[in-house]
Design an enzyme around this catalytic site. Structure first.
Site, mmCIF file in Angstrom:
data_model
loop_
_atom_site.group_PDB
_atom_site.id
_atom_site.type_symbol
_atom_site.label_atom_id
_atom_site.label_comp_id
_atom_site.label_asym_id
_atom_site.label_seq_id
_atom_site.Cartn_x
_atom_site.Cartn_y
_atom_site.Cartn_z
ATOM 1 N N PHE A 13 -7.343 -49.642 32.577
ATOM 2 C CA PHE A 13 -7.704 -50.102 31.483
ATOM 3 C C PHE A 13 -6.977 -51.459 31.188
ATOM 4 C CE2 PHE A 13 -5.250 -49.730 27.129
ATOM 5 C CZ PHE A 13 -6.379 -50.435 26.470
ATOM 6 N N ALA A 85 -0.304 -48.325 38.614
ATOM 7 C CA ALA A 85 0.795 -47.117 38.269
ATOM 8 C C ALA A 85 0.084 -45.755 37.752
ATOM 9 C CB ALA A 85 1.631 -47.650 37.319
ATOM 10 N N ASP A 128 7.848 -50.534 26.952
ATOM 11 C CA ASP A 128 8.649 -50.346 26.231
ATOM 12 C C ASP A 128 9.425 -48.847 26.334
ATOM 13 O OD1 ASP A 128 6.679 -48.775 25.096
ATOM 14 O OD2 ASP A 128 6.802 -49.438 23.052
ATOM 15 N N GLU A 129 8.634 -48.031 27.010
ATOM 16 C CA GLU A 129 9.335 -46.465 27.145
ATOM 17 C C GLU A 129 10.458 -46.631 27.987
ATOM 18 O OE1 GLU A 129 6.400 -43.256 27.635
ATOM 19 O OE2 GLU A 129 5.021 -44.104 26.528
ATOM 20 N N TYR A 152 7.519 -40.250 33.979
ATOM 21 C CA TYR A 152 6.740 -41.435 33.790
ATOM 22 C C TYR A 152 7.856 -42.694 33.483
ATOM 23 C CZ TYR A 152 4.263 -45.412 31.699
ATOM 24 O OH TYR A 152 3.822 -46.688 31.400
ATOM 25 N N SER A 153 8.480 -42.794 32.420
ATOM 26 C CA SER A 153 9.130 -43.860 32.038
ATOM 27 C C SER A 153 10.597 -44.187 33.070
ATOM 28 C CB SER A 153 9.852 -43.783 30.516
ATOM 29 O OG SER A 153 10.530 -42.585 30.221
ATOM 30 N N LEU A 192 -4.152 -40.933 23.414
ATOM 31 C CA LEU A 192 -4.318 -40.728 21.807
ATOM 32 C C LEU A 192 -5.638 -41.092 21.299
ATOM 33 C CD1 LEU A 192 -3.578 -38.980 19.600
ATOM 34 C CD2 LEU A 192 -2.386 -41.077 18.944
ATOM 35 N N TYR A 209 0.552 -33.623 18.684
ATOM 36 C CA TYR A 209 1.602 -33.000 19.145
ATOM 37 C C TYR A 209 2.541 -32.706 17.846
ATOM 38 C CZ TYR A 209 -0.047 -34.114 24.006
ATOM 39 O OH TYR A 209 -0.637 -33.943 24.968
HETATM 40 P P1 NAD Z 1 -4.393 -46.933 33.711
HETATM 41 O O1 NAD Z 1 -3.799 -45.490 34.304
HETATM 42 O O2 NAD Z 1 -5.565 -47.102 32.956
HETATM 43 O O3 NAD Z 1 -4.774 -47.709 35.021
HETATM 44 C C1 NAD Z 1 -3.893 -47.764 36.378
HETATM 45 C C2 NAD Z 1 -4.727 -48.152 37.577
HETATM 46 O O4 NAD Z 1 -3.929 -48.001 38.682
HETATM 47 C C3 NAD Z 1 -6.037 -47.346 37.857
HETATM 48 O O5 NAD Z 1 -7.125 -48.446 38.445
HETATM 49 C C4 NAD Z 1 -5.547 -46.648 39.082
HETATM 50 O O6 NAD Z 1 -6.492 -46.497 40.059
HETATM 51 C C5 NAD Z 1 -4.540 -47.694 39.823
HETATM 52 N N1 NAD Z 1 -3.395 -47.274 40.683
HETATM 53 C C6 NAD Z 1 -2.768 -46.103 40.574
HETATM 54 N N2 NAD Z 1 -2.027 -45.760 41.375
HETATM 55 C C7 NAD Z 1 -2.369 -46.850 42.296
HETATM 56 C C8 NAD Z 1 -1.806 -47.033 43.787
HETATM 57 N N3 NAD Z 1 -0.924 -46.197 44.455
HETATM 58 N N4 NAD Z 1 -2.460 -47.847 44.493
HETATM 59 C C9 NAD Z 1 -3.274 -48.648 43.993
HETATM 60 N N5 NAD Z 1 -3.902 -48.464 42.790
HETATM 61 C C10 NAD Z 1 -3.297 -47.348 41.952
HETATM 62 O O7 NAD Z 1 -3.263 -47.605 33.310
HETATM 63 P P2 NAD Z 1 -3.169 -48.796 32.074
HETATM 64 O O8 NAD Z 1 -3.158 -48.135 30.829
HETATM 65 O O9 NAD Z 1 -4.165 -49.639 32.337
HETATM 66 O O10 NAD Z 1 -1.682 -49.377 32.622
HETATM 67 C C11 NAD Z 1 -1.520 -50.370 33.243
HETATM 68 C C12 NAD Z 1 -0.106 -50.721 33.531
HETATM 69 O O11 NAD Z 1 0.494 -51.242 32.323
HETATM 70 C C13 NAD Z 1 0.806 -49.455 34.038
HETATM 71 O O12 NAD Z 1 1.757 -50.140 34.889
HETATM 72 C C14 NAD Z 1 1.468 -49.091 32.800
HETATM 73 O O13 NAD Z 1 2.642 -48.555 33.080
HETATM 74 C C15 NAD Z 1 1.674 -50.474 31.924
HETATM 75 N N6 NAD Z 1 1.599 -50.257 30.663
HETATM 76 C C16 NAD Z 1 0.673 -49.524 29.969
HETATM 77 C C17 NAD Z 1 0.571 -49.508 28.426
HETATM 78 C C18 NAD Z 1 -0.406 -48.878 27.691
HETATM 79 O O14 NAD Z 1 -0.490 -48.355 26.594
HETATM 80 N N7 NAD Z 1 -1.456 -48.171 28.498
HETATM 81 C C19 NAD Z 1 1.549 -50.102 27.626
HETATM 82 C C20 NAD Z 1 2.590 -50.918 28.355
HETATM 83 C C21 NAD Z 1 2.703 -50.869 29.772
HETATM 84 O O1 DAU Z 2 4.546 -47.315 24.813
HETATM 85 C C1 DAU Z 2 3.851 -47.884 26.064
HETATM 86 C C2 DAU Z 2 3.311 -46.496 26.758
HETATM 87 O O2 DAU Z 2 2.096 -46.211 25.692
HETATM 88 C C3 DAU Z 2 2.595 -46.758 28.204
HETATM 89 O O3 DAU Z 2 3.785 -47.057 29.067
HETATM 90 C C4 DAU Z 2 1.789 -45.429 28.631
HETATM 91 O O4 DAU Z 2 1.318 -45.996 29.786
HETATM 92 C C5 DAU Z 2 0.732 -45.354 27.747
HETATM 93 O O5 DAU Z 2 0.310 -43.984 28.184
HETATM 94 C C6 DAU Z 2 1.370 -44.946 26.136
HETATM 95 O O6 DAU Z 2 2.458 -43.873 26.446
HETATM 96 P P1 DAU Z 2 2.078 -42.620 25.027
HETATM 97 O O7 DAU Z 2 2.813 -41.430 25.531
HETATM 98 O O8 DAU Z 2 2.946 -43.325 23.884
HETATM 99 O O9 DAU Z 2 0.637 -42.904 24.536
HETATM 100 P P2 DAU Z 2 -0.402 -41.445 24.550
HETATM 101 O O10 DAU Z 2 -1.482 -42.119 24.059
HETATM 102 O O11 DAU Z 2 -0.434 -40.625 25.510
HETATM 103 O O12 DAU Z 2 0.580 -40.956 23.097
HETATM 104 C C7 DAU Z 2 0.359 -41.467 21.875
HETATM 105 C C8 DAU Z 2 1.198 -40.809 20.981
HETATM 106 O O13 DAU Z 2 0.330 -39.815 20.645
HETATM 107 C C9 DAU Z 2 2.454 -39.942 21.517
HETATM 108 O O14 DAU Z 2 3.223 -39.909 20.527
HETATM 109 C C10 DAU Z 2 1.943 -38.661 21.731
HETATM 110 C C11 DAU Z 2 0.748 -38.216 20.948
HETATM 111 N N1 DAU Z 2 -0.350 -37.494 21.191
HETATM 112 C C12 DAU Z 2 -1.118 -37.752 22.669
HETATM 113 C C13 DAU Z 2 -1.969 -37.253 23.120
HETATM 114 C C14 DAU Z 2 -2.577 -37.505 24.564
HETATM 115 C C15 DAU Z 2 -0.714 -36.476 20.682
HETATM 116 O O15 DAU Z 2 -0.341 -36.061 19.584
HETATM 117 N N2 DAU Z 2 -1.821 -35.654 20.939
HETATM 118 C C16 DAU Z 2 -2.260 -35.832 22.300
HETATM 119 O O16 DAU Z 2 -3.317 -35.362 22.695
#
Ligand code: NAD
Ligand code: DAU
Length: 351
Positions: A13, A85, A128-129, A152-153, A192, A209
C-alpha cells in the site's frame, strides 16, 4: 548520474504510493522495487510503471541475505527505504512468527548490506504503534518511551532499536519515521477503511471491534509520502521523525464518515447505522494513538495537506472506480484469513 533508490516492500500500500510519488516528481532518479509479493504485495498497484525506464522490479525476500546481496551489488543503490513488513496487527495476533522474521531479521539484513555497500541513507519506515497506547489525553513525541503491545508493534520496535544500533555503533546514516494510520488508494482490505468500503459494497455488516471508541489518528498516504521525501532529502542522520496529520477519530466516527461519503456517491446502496455490527474486541487493542508532528514540521518544514473529510471522500471514490482491484485481491487466502479472524463460516459474496 541519476540517484538510485532501493524501495523494499514497494508493491504494498504505502510503498507503491511512495514509488508513484517519487517518479511523478523527480526525473533524475531511478527506483528499484524489491518485494517478495506476499498476500499484501500486488504488482497491479504499479502496472502503469511497467514501461517506465526509471523503474525496476525484483522479486526477493528481505530475509534472504544472498539474494539481497546480489541486488545491492547489481544496482549499487544510493538510498534504501524499507517499507517491507508484515503490517496487520490482527494477523500478528493469529501468527506472530513471520512478523519476527520479516520485520526484525529482514531489517538486520538490510542494515548489514547498507553498511557494507556504504549507502548514503537508510530509512526504516516505522509506526506510532511502537509507543503503545495513550489514555484520554497526551500525544506521542519522539521522546515517548517505547511500549509496544502487539506482536506487530513489538517487531517494529525491535527493528527501530536495531536501526539505531547501526547508527550509534557503525555510524550508518539512518532515519526512522513513525507515522500514524494511513488511508488512500491500494490499501489491502484487511484494514478498517477499505474493509468498511468493501462490506458496504457487498451489503455485509461492518465489523467494529469492542465499543468502537478506540481512537486512531488518520493521515492521507500522500502526506506520509511527502514526509518521507523530506526526511530523505534533509533528515539529520540518526534522527527519528514522527509523522501525523492530527486527525483523531473514534472508529465509529470513521466508519460513519465512510458511510456518509458512500451514501452521497452511491445513493442506491442500502446503508444505515444498522450497517454496523459490534464484534468481539481485538486482543490487547490499543485504545488511542495521537502523533505530535512538531519536530518534522519545525526542523524539515513538512506539513500535511489533505483534510480528512476530503481525503476520505476521494479515497471512497477511488475504491468505487477500482472495484476490479478490490475484487482481485479477494482470493482464497483472504477468505481463509477473514473466516478465521472474524470467526465467520460464510465466504463474502462477489461484488
Ligand atoms: P502492506 O502490508 O500493504 O505492504 C507490505 C509490503 O511488503 C507488501 O508488498 C509485501 O509483499 C512486502 N513484504 C512483506 N514481507 C516481505 C519480505 N519479507 N520481503 C520482501 N517483501 C516483503 O503494508 P503498508 O501498509 O504499505 O505498510 C508499509 C510499511 O509502513 C510497514 O513497514 C508498516 O509497518 C509501516 N506503516 C504502515 C502504516 C499504515 O497505516 N498502513 C502506518 C505507519 C507505518
Ligand atoms: O498506527 C499505524 C498502524 O496503523 C500501522 O503501523 C499498521 O501497519 C496499520 O495496519 C494500522 O494499524 P491499526 O491496527 O490501527 O489499523 P486497522 O485498520 O487494522 O484498525 C484500525 C482501527 O479499527 C483499530 O482500532 C481496530 C479497528 N478495527 C479494525 C478492523 C480491521 C475494527 O474495529 N474492525 C475491523 O474489522
Amino acid at each position: 548520474m541519476p540517484r538510485k533508490v532501493l524501495v523494499t516492500g514497494g508493491a504494498g500500500f504505502i510503498g507503491s504510493n511512495f514509488i508513484h510519488y517519487l517518479l511523478d516528481r523527480y526525473d533524475d532518479i531511478s527506483v528499484i522495487n524489491l518485494d517478495d509479493l506476499t498476500y499484501a504485495g500486488n504488482l497491479r498497484n504499479l502496472a502503469d510503471l511497467e514501461k517506465d525506464p526509471r523503474y525496476f522490479f525484483i522479486r526477493e525476500n528481505i530475509c534472504n541475505f544472498p539474494g539481497l546481496q546480489t541486488v545491492f551489488k547489481k544496482f549499487e543503490p544510493d538510498y534504501v527505504i524499507n517499507f517491507a513488513a508484515e503490517s496487520h496487527v490482527d494477523r500478528s495476533i493469529l501468527d506472530p512468527d513471520i512478523f519476527i522474521r520479516s520485520n526484525v531479521l529482514g531489517v538486520q539484513n538490510l542494515l548489514k548490506l547498507s553498511l557494507d555497500c556504504e549507502i548514503e541513507r537508510m530509512i526504516q519506515i516505522s509506526t506510532d504503534e511502537v509507543y503503545g497506547s495513550l489514555g484520554e489525553s497526551g500525544v506521542f513525541t519522539e521522546k515517548s518511551p517505547l511500549d509496544p503491545r502487539s506482536p506487530y508493534s513489538a517487531s517494529k520496535a525491535s527493528a527501530d532499536l536495531l536501526t539505531l544500533a547501526y547508527y550509534y555503533t557503525f555510524n550508518l546514516p539512518v532515519n526512522i519515521t513513525r507515522c500514524s494510520n494511513n488511508y488512500g488508494p491500494f490499501q489491502f482490505p484487511e484494514k478498517l477503511i477499505p474493509l468498511t468500503i468493501l462490506h458496504c459494497l457487498k451489503g455485509e455488516k461492518i465489523p467494529v471491534y469492542g465499543d468502537g471508541l478506540n481512537i486512531r489518528d488518520w493521515i492521507h498516504v500522500d502526506d506520509h509520502c511527502s514526509a518521507i521525501d523530506r526526511v530523505l532529502t534533509d533528515g539529520i542522520p540518526g534522527e527519528i521523525y514522527n509523522v501525523g496529520a492530527q486527525n483523531e477519530m473514534t472508529n465509529i466516527e470513521m466508519v460513519n464518515t465512510i458511510i456518509c461519503a458512500l451514501k452521497e456517491l452511491r445513493p442506491d446502496l442500502p446503508l444505515t447505522e444498522d450497517s454496523i455490527v459490534f464484534v468481539p474486541d481485538r486482543k490487547g487493542h490499543d485504545r488511542r494513538y495521537a502523533i505530535d508532528p512538531e519536530k518534522i514540521q519545525k526542523t524539515l518544514g513538512w506539513k500535511s495537506r489533505m483534510p480528512v473529510s476530503e481525503g476520505i471522500k476521494t479515497t471512497v471514490e477511488w475504491y468505487l472506480n477500482n472495484v476490479n482491484w478490490l475484487e482481485s485481491v479477494i482470493n482464497a487466502e483472504y477468505l481463509h484469513y477473514y473466516s478465521v479472524n472474524y470467526r465467520i463460516g460464510n465466504p463474502l459474496p462477489k461484488l
